[in-house]
Design a protein around this motif. Structure first.
Motif, mmCIF file in Angstrom:
data_model
loop_
_atom_site.group_PDB
_atom_site.id
_atom_site.type_symbol
_atom_site.label_atom_id
_atom_site.label_comp_id
_atom_site.label_asym_id
_atom_site.label_seq_id
_atom_site.Cartn_x
_atom_site.Cartn_y
_atom_site.Cartn_z
ATOM 1 N N ILE A 143 -4.965 -5.922 12.768
ATOM 2 C CA ILE A 143 -4.140 -4.907 12.119
ATOM 3 C C ILE A 143 -5.053 -3.762 11.686
ATOM 4 O O ILE A 143 -6.017 -3.974 10.943
ATOM 5 C CB ILE A 143 -3.388 -5.469 10.899
ATOM 6 C CG1 ILE A 143 -2.402 -6.564 11.333
ATOM 7 C CG2 ILE A 143 -2.643 -4.359 10.158
ATOM 8 C CD1 ILE A 143 -1.651 -7.216 10.174
ATOM 9 N N VAL A 144 -4.755 -2.570 12.172
ATOM 10 C CA VAL A 144 -5.553 -1.378 11.873
ATOM 11 C C VAL A 144 -4.785 -0.534 10.863
ATOM 12 O O VAL A 144 -3.690 -0.048 11.157
ATOM 13 C CB VAL A 144 -5.843 -0.578 13.158
ATOM 14 C CG1 VAL A 144 -6.660 0.676 12.819
ATOM 15 C CG2 VAL A 144 -6.583 -1.440 14.171
ATOM 16 N N LEU A 145 -5.363 -0.352 9.682
ATOM 17 C CA LEU A 145 -4.690 0.358 8.602
ATOM 18 C C LEU A 145 -4.878 1.861 8.681
ATOM 19 O O LEU A 145 -4.005 2.632 8.289
ATOM 20 C CB LEU A 145 -5.216 -0.120 7.241
ATOM 21 C CG LEU A 145 -5.192 -1.617 6.942
ATOM 22 C CD1 LEU A 145 -5.701 -1.861 5.527
ATOM 23 C CD2 LEU A 145 -3.806 -2.184 7.114
ATOM 24 N N VAL A 178 -7.979 -10.027 11.882
ATOM 25 C CA VAL A 178 -8.838 -9.063 11.208
ATOM 26 C C VAL A 178 -7.963 -7.899 10.761
ATOM 27 O O VAL A 178 -7.144 -7.386 11.532
ATOM 28 C CB VAL A 178 -9.976 -8.570 12.117
ATOM 29 C CG1 VAL A 178 -10.579 -7.259 11.600
ATOM 30 C CG2 VAL A 178 -11.074 -9.618 12.213
ATOM 31 N N ILE A 179 -8.133 -7.502 9.511
ATOM 32 C CA ILE A 179 -7.467 -6.328 8.963
ATOM 33 C C ILE A 179 -8.555 -5.292 8.725
ATOM 34 O O ILE A 179 -9.461 -5.515 7.917
ATOM 35 C CB ILE A 179 -6.741 -6.668 7.645
ATOM 36 C CG1 ILE A 179 -5.701 -7.765 7.882
ATOM 37 C CG2 ILE A 179 -6.098 -5.422 7.046
ATOM 38 C CD1 ILE A 179 -5.187 -8.412 6.608
ATOM 39 N N ALA A 180 -8.496 -4.184 9.455
ATOM 40 C CA ALA A 180 -9.589 -3.216 9.446
ATOM 41 C C ALA A 180 -9.089 -1.811 9.149
ATOM 42 O O ALA A 180 -7.894 -1.506 9.321
ATOM 43 C CB ALA A 180 -10.314 -3.236 10.793
ATOM 44 N N LEU A 183 0.813 -1.218 0.000
ATOM 45 C CA LEU A 183 0.000 0.000 0.000
ATOM 46 C C LEU A 183 0.848 1.270 0.000
ATOM 47 O O LEU A 183 0.317 2.366 -0.175
ATOM 48 C CB LEU A 183 -0.952 0.011 1.204
ATOM 49 C CG LEU A 183 -1.973 -1.122 1.286
ATOM 50 C CD1 LEU A 183 -2.912 -0.899 2.469
ATOM 51 C CD2 LEU A 183 -2.770 -1.263 -0.010
ATOM 52 N N GLY A 184 2.149 1.113 0.227
ATOM 53 C CA GLY A 184 3.015 2.283 0.262
ATOM 54 C C GLY A 184 2.710 3.211 1.419
ATOM 55 O O GLY A 184 2.728 4.440 1.269
ATOM 56 N N ILE A 185 2.412 2.626 2.584
ATOM 57 C CA ILE A 185 2.069 3.434 3.758
ATOM 58 C C ILE A 185 3.157 3.262 4.821
ATOM 59 O O ILE A 185 3.801 2.213 4.895
ATOM 60 C CB ILE A 185 0.680 3.064 4.311
ATOM 61 C CG1 ILE A 185 0.580 1.578 4.670
ATOM 62 C CG2 ILE A 185 -0.393 3.430 3.291
ATOM 63 C CD1 ILE A 185 -0.759 1.171 5.271
ATOM 64 N N VAL A 228 -13.138 -2.796 5.690
ATOM 65 C CA VAL A 228 -12.615 -1.484 5.336
ATOM 66 C C VAL A 228 -13.342 -0.369 6.081
ATOM 67 O O VAL A 228 -14.400 -0.575 6.682
ATOM 68 C CB VAL A 228 -12.724 -1.237 3.813
ATOM 69 C CG1 VAL A 228 -11.919 -2.253 3.040
ATOM 70 C CG2 VAL A 228 -14.183 -1.219 3.359
ATOM 71 N N GLY A 229 -12.766 0.820 6.033
ATOM 72 C CA GLY A 229 -13.402 2.010 6.583
ATOM 73 C C GLY A 229 -13.665 1.896 8.066
ATOM 74 O O GLY A 229 -12.819 1.438 8.831
ATOM 75 N N TYR A 230 -14.868 2.302 8.468
ATOM 76 C CA TYR A 230 -15.245 2.310 9.882
ATOM 77 C C TYR A 230 -15.912 1.000 10.305
ATOM 78 O O TYR A 230 -16.557 0.929 11.336
ATOM 79 C CB TYR A 230 -16.182 3.496 10.154
ATOM 80 C CG TYR A 230 -16.288 3.876 11.607
ATOM 81 C CD1 TYR A 230 -15.179 4.361 12.293
ATOM 82 C CD2 TYR A 230 -17.493 3.755 12.291
ATOM 83 C CE1 TYR A 230 -15.265 4.710 13.629
ATOM 84 C CE2 TYR A 230 -17.582 4.105 13.629
ATOM 85 C CZ TYR A 230 -16.467 4.584 14.287
ATOM 86 O OH TYR A 230 -16.555 4.930 15.617
#
Length: 264
Positions: free
Chosen positions: A224-226, A197-199, A154-156, A176-178
């Motif tokens: 993992i919180v993105l 969970v990836i959120a 993601l390049g973050i 995704v999102g909220y």
């Protein structure tokens, strides 16, 4: 052939039956204006609007709203200098802004979630697509390895992690999102027997605390919180690519922003 803003909006909403209650609307501009250039973005920040002006764009398609409220409530902002300057910039730019939030999440599959999975090159790992989540069977990796992989793809610069970084994971869910709040993520973890969970984001006292307690009990769980933008911007970037195929005679740009938070 010339195309109007209304025709572009119709194209974007066509995959879904009309929604009665939606935040999707033309927030600035006139529907009969001829489109000369399109920008697609996650959030119409001050910088993104200036990028659009520099590129000669006259239609900006955004996922989130302009003025810091999901439902575009501006009653408390009428005398706020930031609001007034941004509104003035939009008016001076002549750029139309169409918010595409609810419809794109209703695509089959949800275009925002699909865009994130695509950006992570995990399409072949999909086991199940649910209305608000996607279940993945990943090659076995540790939580730390998955976090590093996500940052690279993601390049973050950072993600946030709850759980044992050395735990090996195979089964993961994307929210995704909220959607990372407890009402979504906790039942999903149990029902789908997820390791991870990836959120995007969610209240910190809900899913993160659940995962912390699960780990204390010896259960194999991680989170993992993105970040909200980091989880949803890939879907808007995928939309820009799709629009280039639909409207090959128009210049279409994906307009990115810098990460919102700084780690100090």
């Amino acid at each position: 052939m010339a195309i109007t803003i209304q025709q572009v909006m119709d194209l974007l909403m066509a995959p879904i039956a009309p929604l009665e209650n939606t935040v999707d609307r033309l927030e600035a501009g006139h529907p009969e204006t001829t489109v000369t250039g399109i920008g697609v973005t996650f959030m119409p920040t001050h910088d993104v609007i200036q990028q659009a002006m520099n590129l000669g764009i006259n239609l900006l398609i955004t996922h989130e709203g302009v003025f810091y409220s999901h439902h575009s409530h501006t009653d408390l902002l009428q005398d706020d200098p930031v609001y007034l300057q941004k509104r003035g910039l939009i008016e001076a730019s002549g750029i139309a802004i169409f918010r595409l939030h609810d419809y794109i999440h209703q695509y089959k599959p949800d275009k925002i979630t699909a865009g994130l999975v695509q950006a992570l090159h995990w399409e072949d790992c999909i086991e199940k697509v649910l209305p608000i989540s996607t279940i993945l069977g990943l090659p076995e990796m540790t939580v730390a390895e998955i976090a590093k992989y996500i940052k690279l793809k993601l390049g973050i610069p950072y993600v946030r992690v709850v759980g044992d970084m050395s735990m090996r994971c195979k089964r993961a869910g994307i929210l995704v999102g909220y959607r990372g709040g407890g009402a979504n993520a906790i039942p999903l973890m149990t029902a789908e027997n997820l390791d991870l969970v990836i959120a995007g984001e969610g209240p910190e006292w809900e899913t993160p605390e659940y995962v912390r307690d699960a780990c204390r009990q010896g259960r194999r769980k991680a989170l993992i919180v993105l970040g909200h933008a980091e989880s949803e911007a890939p879907g808007m970037k995928a939309l820009a690519e799709q629009l280039r195929a639909f409207l090959p005679n128009l210049p279409i740009h994906f307009l990115a922003e810098q990460p919102l938070f700084q780690i100090v």
